[in-house]
Design a protein around this motif. Structure first.
Motif, PDB file in Angstrom:
ATOM      1  N   MET A   1       0.849  -1.166   0.000  1.00 17.91           N
ATOM      2  CA  MET A   1       0.000   0.000   0.000  1.00 17.91           C
ATOM      3  C   MET A   1       0.903   1.240   0.000  1.00 17.91           C
ATOM      4  O   MET A   1       1.829   1.318   0.793  1.00 17.91           O
ATOM      5  N   LYS A   3       2.466   4.881   0.605  1.00 16.30           N
ATOM      6  CA  LYS A   3       2.624   5.622   1.852  1.00 16.30           C
ATOM      7  C   LYS A   3       1.537   6.692   2.009  1.00 16.30           C
ATOM      8  O   LYS A   3       1.021   6.901   3.111  1.00 16.30           O
ATOM      9  N   LYS A   6      -1.682   5.128   3.184  1.00 17.77           N
ATOM     10  CA  LYS A   6      -1.551   4.755   4.596  1.00 17.77           C
ATOM     11  C   LYS A   6      -1.727   5.982   5.500  1.00 17.77           C
ATOM     12  O   LYS A   6      -2.386   5.919   6.535  1.00 17.77           O
ATOM     13  N   LEU A   9      -5.396   7.015   5.501  1.00 19.34           N
ATOM     14  CA  LEU A   9      -6.137   6.042   6.295  1.00 19.34           C
ATOM     15  C   LEU A   9      -5.902   6.264   7.789  1.00 19.34           C
ATOM     16  O   LEU A   9      -6.828   6.256   8.590  1.00 19.34           O
ATOM     17  N   ALA A  10      -4.680   6.521   8.170  1.00 21.86           N
ATOM     18  CA  ALA A  10      -4.338   6.774   9.571  1.00 21.86           C
ATOM     19  C   ALA A  10      -5.017   8.056  10.058  1.00 21.86           C
ATOM     20  O   ALA A  10      -5.552   8.112  11.176  1.00 21.86           O
TER      21      ALA A  10
END
Length: 187
Positions: A1, A3, A6, A9-10
């Motif tokens: 996935m 960066k 990610k 999403l975080a």
């Protein structure tokens, strides 16, 4: 996935987790809101009215036997000319139900007023709603009201807790809306 996905999403998960906390942190009840005033101006406390005034909404609960010089002394400090007592027949408890005193209460209150301070008090009266809706209630309550007016009552106050919603728009109240009840024989 990748960066960047990610990170997005975080961030999304972080926002979802923190949102309830942030909304709680922003919540303030009215009772808790007490901002400190930053206004700085000279104060001029007024403790007495410049002109005599009428207190149109007052409740004196013991007019028949009350020492009227006490409220008159307090009234004079404020420059209150006349006090309107809306509690003409005062509360009483009848088997756990709210009611008002009988018509002799108004008569005794008016006697006390006339004997001591006839120009300083206006006395209203109240009607009983204990048998509201039953046959003869309107005629009985109207007869009591007329007796109170003959004894000196100058108006009618219907206590809030008698259920304005229950009776205010009811047709049985219509006879009590006649202003002529309080105008006297010269109307």
């Amino acid at each position: 996935m990748p960066k960047t996905i990610k990170m997005q999403l975080a961030k999304g998960i972080l926002v979802l987790c923190l949102a309830p906390l942030l909304s709680q942190a922003q919540k303030m009840d009215f009772e808790d809101y007490d901002p400190k005033s930053t206004l700085v101006v000279p104060t001029h406390p007024v403790t007495q009215a410049k002109y005599p005034f009428i207190d149109i909404h007052n409740h004196q609960w013991s007019m028949p036997g009350q020492n009227l010089s006490e409220p008159v002394t307090e009234k004079d400090k404020l420059n209150m000319g006349i006090m309107n007592n809306l509690s003409g027949q005062r509360y009483k408890d009848v088997n756990g139900f709210f009611d008002v005193q009988d018509t002799t209460y108004v008569k005794r209150a008016q006697s006390n007023i006339r004997s001591n301070y006839p120009t300083r008090f206006i006395q209203f009266t109240n009607i009983s709603f204990n048998h509201f809706g039953q046959k003869g209630w309107t005629e009985h309550a109207l007869a009591e009201l007329e007796a109170d007016v003959r004894n000196g009552a100058k108006g009618l106050n219907i206590f809030k807790d008698l259920g304005k919603m229950r009776v205010a728009s009811h047709s049985r109240i219509d006879p009590f809306r006649r202003p002529s009840l309080f105008l006297g024989p010269d109307g």
